[in-house]
Design a protein around this motif. Structure first.
Motif, PDB file in Angstrom:
ATOM      1  N   MET A  53      42.833  37.979  57.661  1.00 32.90           N
ATOM      2  CA  MET A  53      43.214  38.833  56.574  1.00 32.90           C
ATOM      3  C   MET A  53      42.141  39.913  56.388  1.00 32.90           C
ATOM      4  SD  MET A  53      43.965  37.928  52.603  1.00 32.90           S
ATOM      5  CE  MET A  53      45.598  37.317  52.943  1.00 32.90           C
ATOM      6  N   LYS A  54      42.572  41.136  56.179  1.00 31.98           N
ATOM      7  CA  LYS A  54      41.647  42.245  55.997  1.00 31.98           C
ATOM      8  C   LYS A  54      41.031  42.207  54.608  1.00 31.98           C
ATOM      9  CE  LYS A  54      43.598  45.408  59.251  1.00 31.98           C
ATOM     10  NZ  LYS A  54      43.792  46.800  59.557  1.00 31.98           N
ATOM     11  N   LYS A  55      39.740  42.596  54.547  1.00 29.31           N
ATOM     12  CA  LYS A  55      39.042  42.658  53.273  1.00 29.31           C
ATOM     13  C   LYS A  55      39.055  44.094  52.772  1.00 29.31           C
ATOM     14  CE  LYS A  55      35.159  40.973  54.658  1.00 29.31           C
ATOM     15  NZ  LYS A  55      33.775  40.472  54.675  1.00 29.31           N
ATOM     16  N   THR A  56      39.523  44.273  51.548  1.00 33.54           N
ATOM     17  CA  THR A  56      39.560  45.583  50.919  1.00 33.54           C
ATOM     18  C   THR A  56      38.604  45.585  49.738  1.00 33.54           C
ATOM     19  OG1 THR A  56      41.874  45.853  51.545  1.00 33.54           O
ATOM     20  CG2 THR A  56      41.042  47.305  49.835  1.00 33.54           C
ATOM     21  N   LEU A  57      37.883  46.667  49.577  1.00 30.61           N
ATOM     22  CA  LEU A  57      36.979  46.833  48.452  1.00 30.61           C
ATOM     23  C   LEU A  57      37.503  47.997  47.616  1.00 30.61           C
ATOM     24  CD1 LEU A  57      34.294  46.039  47.078  1.00 30.61           C
ATOM     25  CD2 LEU A  57      33.194  47.785  48.484  1.00 30.61           C
ATOM     26  N   TYR A  58      37.764  47.735  46.336  1.00 28.00           N
ATOM     27  CA  TYR A  58      38.249  48.756  45.415  1.00 28.00           C
ATOM     28  C   TYR A  58      37.081  49.259  44.581  1.00 28.00           C
ATOM     29  CZ  TYR A  58      42.800  46.882  46.641  1.00 28.00           C
ATOM     30  OH  TYR A  58      43.896  46.474  47.331  1.00 28.00           O
ATOM     31  N   LEU A  59      36.841  50.558  44.604  1.00 26.17           N
ATOM     32  CA  LEU A  59      35.771  51.182  43.834  1.00 26.17           C
ATOM     33  C   LEU A  59      36.420  52.014  42.734  1.00 26.17           C
ATOM     34  CD1 LEU A  59      33.690  52.386  46.895  1.00 26.17           C
ATOM     35  CD2 LEU A  59      33.317  50.334  45.536  1.00 26.17           C
ATOM     36  N   LEU A  60      36.241  51.602  41.490  1.00 27.12           N
ATOM     37  CA  LEU A  60      36.882  52.276  40.372  1.00 27.12           C
ATOM     38  C   LEU A  60      35.909  53.232  39.699  1.00 27.12           C
ATOM     39  CD1 LEU A  60      38.945  49.403  38.735  1.00 27.12           C
ATOM     40  CD2 LEU A  60      39.602  51.005  40.491  1.00 27.12           C
ATOM     41  N   ARG A  61      36.186  54.522  39.807  1.00 24.00           N
ATOM     42  CA  ARG A  61      35.353  55.546  39.168  1.00 24.00           C
ATOM     43  C   ARG A  61      35.923  55.956  37.827  1.00 24.00           C
ATOM     44  NH1 ARG A  61      34.396  60.441  42.830  1.00 24.00           N
ATOM     45  NH2 ARG A  61      32.860  60.832  41.235  1.00 24.00           N
ATOM     46  N   LYS A  62      37.236  55.834  37.655  1.00 24.71           N
ATOM     47  CA  LYS A  62      37.885  56.232  36.408  1.00 24.71           C
ATOM     48  C   LYS A  62      37.539  55.254  35.295  1.00 24.71           C
ATOM     49  CE  LYS A  62      42.080  58.463  38.041  1.00 24.71           C
ATOM     50  NZ  LYS A  62      43.536  58.434  37.936  1.00 24.71           N
ATOM     51  N   PRO A  63      37.564  55.726  34.053  1.00 25.40           N
ATOM     52  CA  PRO A  63      37.419  54.787  32.933  1.00 25.40           C
ATOM     53  C   PRO A  63      38.548  53.760  32.966  1.00 25.40           C
ATOM     54  CG  PRO A  63      37.219  57.059  32.178  1.00 25.40           C
ATOM     55  CD  PRO A  63      37.652  57.112  33.618  1.00 25.40           C
ATOM     56  N   LEU A  64      38.254  52.551  32.560  1.00 27.95           N
ATOM     57  CA  LEU A  64      39.235  51.471  32.670  1.00 27.95           C
ATOM     58  C   LEU A  64      40.501  51.733  31.883  1.00 27.95           C
ATOM     59  CD1 LEU A  64      36.976  48.315  32.642  1.00 27.95           C
ATOM     60  CD2 LEU A  64      38.103  49.422  34.559  1.00 27.95           C
ATOM     61  N   ASP A  65      40.417  52.498  30.795  1.00 32.34           N
ATOM     62  CA  ASP A  65      41.629  52.777  30.031  1.00 32.34           C
ATOM     63  C   ASP A  65      42.562  53.745  30.757  1.00 32.34           C
ATOM     64  OD1 ASP A  65      39.930  54.939  29.736  1.00 32.34           O
ATOM     65  OD2 ASP A  65      40.335  55.215  27.598  1.00 32.34           O
ATOM     66  N   ARG A  66      42.088  54.367  31.839  1.00 27.86           N
ATOM     67  CA  ARG A  66      42.916  55.287  32.628  1.00 27.86           C
ATOM     68  C   ARG A  66      43.382  54.678  33.943  1.00 27.86           C
ATOM     69  NH1 ARG A  66      40.244  60.651  33.566  1.00 27.86           N
ATOM     70  NH2 ARG A  66      42.339  61.139  34.259  1.00 27.86           N
ATOM     71  N   VAL A  67      43.049  53.410  34.184  1.00 26.21           N
ATOM     72  CA  VAL A  67      43.463  52.725  35.407  1.00 26.21           C
ATOM     73  C   VAL A  67      44.573  51.749  35.061  1.00 26.21           C
ATOM     74  CG1 VAL A  67      42.741  51.175  37.243  1.00 26.21           C
ATOM     75  CG2 VAL A  67      41.186  52.944  36.421  1.00 26.21           C
ATOM     76  N   ASP A  68      45.668  51.857  35.777  1.00 27.84           N
ATOM     77  CA  ASP A  68      46.802  50.964  35.550  1.00 27.84           C
ATOM     78  C   ASP A  68      46.520  49.613  36.194  1.00 27.84           C
ATOM     79  OD1 ASP A  68      49.242  49.790  35.132  1.00 27.84           O
ATOM     80  OD2 ASP A  68      50.380  51.205  36.353  1.00 27.84           O
ATOM     81  N   PRO A  69      46.439  48.521  35.412  1.00 24.77           N
ATOM     82  CA  PRO A  69      46.171  47.197  35.989  1.00 24.77           C
ATOM     83  C   PRO A  69      47.227  46.750  36.998  1.00 24.77           C
ATOM     84  CG  PRO A  69      45.929  47.132  33.615  1.00 24.77           C
ATOM     85  CD  PRO A  69      46.507  48.475  33.964  1.00 24.77           C
ATOM     86  N   ALA A  70      48.409  47.378  36.973  1.00 23.38           N
ATOM     87  CA  ALA A  70      49.457  47.024  37.925  1.00 23.38           C
ATOM     88  C   ALA A  70      49.064  47.370  39.360  1.00 23.38           C
ATOM     89  CB  ALA A  70      50.761  47.714  37.551  1.00 23.38           C
ATOM     90  N   LEU A  71      48.045  48.213  39.533  1.00 27.54           N
ATOM     91  CA  LEU A  71      47.565  48.540  40.881  1.00 27.54           C
ATOM     92  C   LEU A  71      46.963  47.321  41.568  1.00 27.54           C
ATOM     93  CD1 LEU A  71      45.765  51.930  40.218  1.00 27.54           C
ATOM     94  CD2 LEU A  71      47.902  51.595  41.450  1.00 27.54           C
ATOM     95  N   PHE A  72      46.565  46.340  40.794  1.00 24.37           N
ATOM     96  CA  PHE A  72      45.837  45.199  41.324  1.00 24.37           C
ATOM     97  C   PHE A  72      46.591  43.899  41.142  1.00 24.37           C
ATOM     98  CE2 PHE A  72      42.859  48.499  40.282  1.00 24.37           C
ATOM     99  CZ  PHE A  72      42.231  48.655  41.502  1.00 24.37           C
ATOM    100  N   ILE A  73      47.864  43.893  41.482  1.00 24.59           N
ATOM    101  CA  ILE A  73      48.645  42.661  41.484  1.00 24.59           C
ATOM    102  C   ILE A  73      48.161  41.832  42.662  1.00 24.59           C
ATOM    103  CG2 ILE A  73      50.953  41.678  41.707  1.00 24.59           C
ATOM    104  CD1 ILE A  73      52.000  44.337  40.509  1.00 24.59           C
ATOM    105  N   ALA A  74      47.758  40.600  42.389  1.00 25.23           N
ATOM    106  CA  ALA A  74      47.093  39.776  43.405  1.00 25.23           C
ATOM    107  C   ALA A  74      47.907  39.624  44.680  1.00 25.23           C
ATOM    108  CB  ALA A  74      46.762  38.416  42.822  1.00 25.23           C
TER     109      ALA A  74
END
Length: 76
Positions: free
Chosen positions: A1-22
């Motif tokens: 399985m490939k390992k992905t690293l997500y780097l979030l620069r935006k403030p958390l209130d501007r990031v949709d949590p649906a982007l990170f469905i397990a």
């Protein structure tokens, strides 16, 4: 399985949590704005970038190692 690293620069209130469905996104998340608020993500570990010694805080050196150890890095 490939390992992905997500780097979030935006403030958390501007990031949709649906982007990170397990079932669709497996990998660690690094919060670059030094936010310590909880971010819902069950597909990996959530880290915050900083210099303090804490369980979920990583340094720049560790971040660079994580980037090179990952198959993909996604910046949001």
């Amino acid at each position: 399985m490939k390992k992905t690293l997500y780097l979030l620069r935006k403030p958390l209130d501007r990031v949709d949590p649906a982007l990170f469905i397990a079932s669709h996104s497996v990998g660690d998340v690094v919060l670059l704005d030094r936010a310590l608020v909880p971010f819902p993500h069950s597909g990996g570990t959530v880290f915050s970038l900083g210099t303090e010694d804490a369980d979920r805080i990583i340094s720049y050196d560790v971040l660079v190692k994580k980037i090179f150890a990952s198959d993909a890095a996604i910046v949001i």
